[in-house]
Enzyme design. Structure first.
Site, PDB file in Angstrom:
ATOM      1  N   LYS A  15       2.939   8.490   1.859  1.00  0.00           N
ATOM      2  CA  LYS A  15       2.218   7.591   0.698  1.00  0.00           C
ATOM      3  C   LYS A  15       1.404   8.528  -0.201  1.00  0.00           C
ATOM      4  CE  LYS A  15       0.471   4.484   3.514  1.00  0.00           C
ATOM      5  NZ  LYS A  15       0.552   5.508   4.814  1.00  0.00           N
ATOM      6  N   ARG A  90      -3.836  -3.755   4.854  1.00  0.00           N
ATOM      7  CA  ARG A  90      -3.136  -3.454   6.177  1.00  0.00           C
ATOM      8  C   ARG A  90      -3.226  -4.403   7.016  1.00  0.00           C
ATOM      9  NH1 ARG A  90      -4.680   2.513   5.306  1.00  0.00           N
ATOM     10  NH2 ARG A  90      -4.062   3.476   7.133  1.00  0.00           N
ATOM     11  N   ARG A 129      -0.457  17.957   9.539  1.00  0.00           N
ATOM     12  CA  ARG A 129      -0.798  18.063   8.255  1.00  0.00           C
ATOM     13  C   ARG A 129      -2.160  18.389   7.865  1.00  0.00           C
ATOM     14  NH1 ARG A 129      -0.827  11.906   6.214  1.00  0.00           N
ATOM     15  NH2 ARG A 129      -2.299  11.397   7.480  1.00  0.00           N
TER      16      ARG A 129
HETATM   17  P1  AMP Z   1      -5.611   6.524   5.387  1.00  0.00           P
HETATM   18  O1  AMP Z   1      -5.969   7.595   5.001  1.00  0.00           O
HETATM   19  O2  AMP Z   1      -4.850   5.564   4.861  1.00  0.00           O
HETATM   20  O3  AMP Z   1      -4.533   6.901   6.719  1.00  0.00           O
HETATM   21  O4  AMP Z   1      -6.798   5.707   6.279  1.00  0.00           O
HETATM   22  C1  AMP Z   1      -7.488   6.418   7.364  1.00  0.00           C
HETATM   23  C2  AMP Z   1      -8.308   5.313   7.937  1.00  0.00           C
HETATM   24  O5  AMP Z   1      -9.311   4.720   7.011  1.00  0.00           O
HETATM   25  C3  AMP Z   1      -7.418   4.573   8.778  1.00  0.00           C
HETATM   26  O6  AMP Z   1      -7.247   4.919   9.869  1.00  0.00           O
HETATM   27  C4  AMP Z   1      -8.499   3.348   8.721  1.00  0.00           C
HETATM   28  O7  AMP Z   1      -9.664   3.634   9.773  1.00  0.00           O
HETATM   29  C5  AMP Z   1      -9.239   3.276   7.556  1.00  0.00           C
HETATM   30  N1  AMP Z   1      -8.710   2.519   6.452  1.00  0.00           N
HETATM   31  C6  AMP Z   1      -7.985   2.856   5.389  1.00  0.00           C
HETATM   32  N2  AMP Z   1      -7.489   1.988   4.605  1.00  0.00           N
HETATM   33  C7  AMP Z   1      -7.890   0.638   5.314  1.00  0.00           C
HETATM   34  C8  AMP Z   1      -7.739  -0.465   5.208  1.00  0.00           C
HETATM   35  N3  AMP Z   1      -6.782  -1.056   4.196  1.00  0.00           N
HETATM   36  N4  AMP Z   1      -8.052  -1.492   6.346  1.00  0.00           N
HETATM   37  C9  AMP Z   1      -8.698  -0.931   7.260  1.00  0.00           C
HETATM   38  N5  AMP Z   1      -9.070   0.554   7.397  1.00  0.00           N
HETATM   39  C10 AMP Z   1      -8.476   1.214   6.545  1.00  0.00           C
END
Ligand code: AMP
Length: 223
Positions: A15, A90, A129
Site C-alpha cells: 500500500k 481498519r 522492509r
Molecule cells: P501501518 O503503517 O498502516 O502498517 O500502521 C502501523 C500501525 O499504526 C498499526 O499496526 C496500528 O498499530 C496503527 N494504525 C495505523 N492505522 C490504524 C487504524 N486505522 N486503526 C488503528 N490503528 C492504526
C-alpha cells in the site's frame, strides 16, 4: 466532484509503495494513518505516546483516537477534493465513522482498491522492509536495498527498520487484519461500493499499472 478512495490490504501488501503514484493519478492527497501515528511518535506528542504501546505490539490503536485524528485531517483544505486513505478504515467502527464524515460533506467512498498478497509472502517482505524516516520511501534489505546503505536514494534521509516490522509483530498484525480489517471489505461490498482487486504478489510496476488503470476508469475526466 470529490474522489475518495480506499487503499486496502494486509500489512506488507505494498500500500505504502503504491500510494504516491495512485494519489498523484487521482489528484488527491495520500492520507496514511500509520504515517500520521509515526509522525506523532517522532515528535513525542501525547497522541503519539498513546498510540505507541499498541503499535509496538502490532495491535490497533483504539477507534476513538484513530477516528478523531482522521476527522481532523479531513478538515484540511487539501482534502476537499477527496483523499486516498491508506490503512484506514481498519475496523467496521472506523468504516461507519468514515461514511458519516464523508456523508456530512455530501461525499462517499468512490472505490476500494484491494491489494491481495498471500500471508507467507507478506512475512518475507515485511521482515526485510526498510523505510526512510524522512520521506517514507520503502526499500527491501535483500531485494531492493538503497544504493548507499542506510541512506535514502530519493531524499538522503536515514533508512531504517520499523520497530513493528519484526516477524513476530508482523504475524500479530496479520492476525489483526484477518479478524478486524477484512470485514471492512465485506461491509463495502454489501454497501455496493466498487471494489477493485489487484494481485499484489507481482512486480511492483505491474501492480502499479493495474491500479492506475483502475483509477483512470474512475476519475471524472482525463488527468
Ligand atoms: P501501518 O503503517 O498502516 O502498517 O500502521 C502501523 C500501525 O499504526 C498499526 O499496526 C496500528 O498499530 C496503527 N494504525 C495505523 N492505522 C490504524 C487504524 N486505522 N486503526 C488503528 N490503528 C492504526
Amino acid at each position: 466532484m470529490a474522489l475518495d478512495l480506499l487503499l486496502f490490504g494486509p500489512p506488507g501488501a505494498g500500500k505504502g509503495t503504491q500510494a504516491a503514484a495512485v494519489a498523484r493519478a487521482a489528484g488527491v492527497p495520500h492520507v496514511a494513518t500509520g504515517d500520521m501515528f509515526r509522525g506523532h511518535l517522532s515528535q513525542s506528542s501525547e497522541l503519539g505516546m498513546q498510540a505507541k504501546a499498541y503499535m509496538d505490539r502490532g495491535a490497533l490503536v483504539p477507534d476513538t483516537i484513530t477516528i478523531s485524528m482522521l476527522s481532523e485531517r479531513l478538515t484540511g483544505s487539501d482534502a476537499e477534493a477527496g483523499v486516498l486513505l491508506d490503512g484506514f478504515p481498519r475496523t467496521i467502527g472506523q468504516a461507519e465513522a468514515l461514511d458519516g464524515m464523508l456523508g456530512e460533506r455530501g461525499r462517499q467512498v468512490a472505490a476500494l482498491l484491494s491489494i491481495e498478497v498471500p500471508a507467507e509472502e507478506l512475512v518475507r517482505r515485511v521482515s526485510g522492509r526498510l523505510v526512510c524516516r524522512d520521506c517514507g520511501k520503502t526499500f527491501h534489505a535483500l531485494e531492493a536495498p538503497p544504493r548507499v546503505a542506510g541512506v535514502c536514494d530519493d531524499c538522503g534521509g536515514e533508512v531504517m527498520r520499523r520497530v513493528d516490522d519484526s516477524e513476530e509483530t508482523v504475524r500479530a498484525r496479520y492476525a489483526v487484519f484477518r479478524e478486524q480489517t477484512e470485514p471492512v471489505l465485506a461491509y463495502y461490498r454489501e454497501f455496493g461500493t466498487p471494489i477493485v482487486t489487484v494481485d499484489g504478489a507481482r512486480d511492483r510496476a505491474v501492480v502499479e499499472a493495474d491500479l492506475l488503470a483502475a483509477i483512470s476508469n474512475l476519475s471524472p475526466g482525463p488527468a
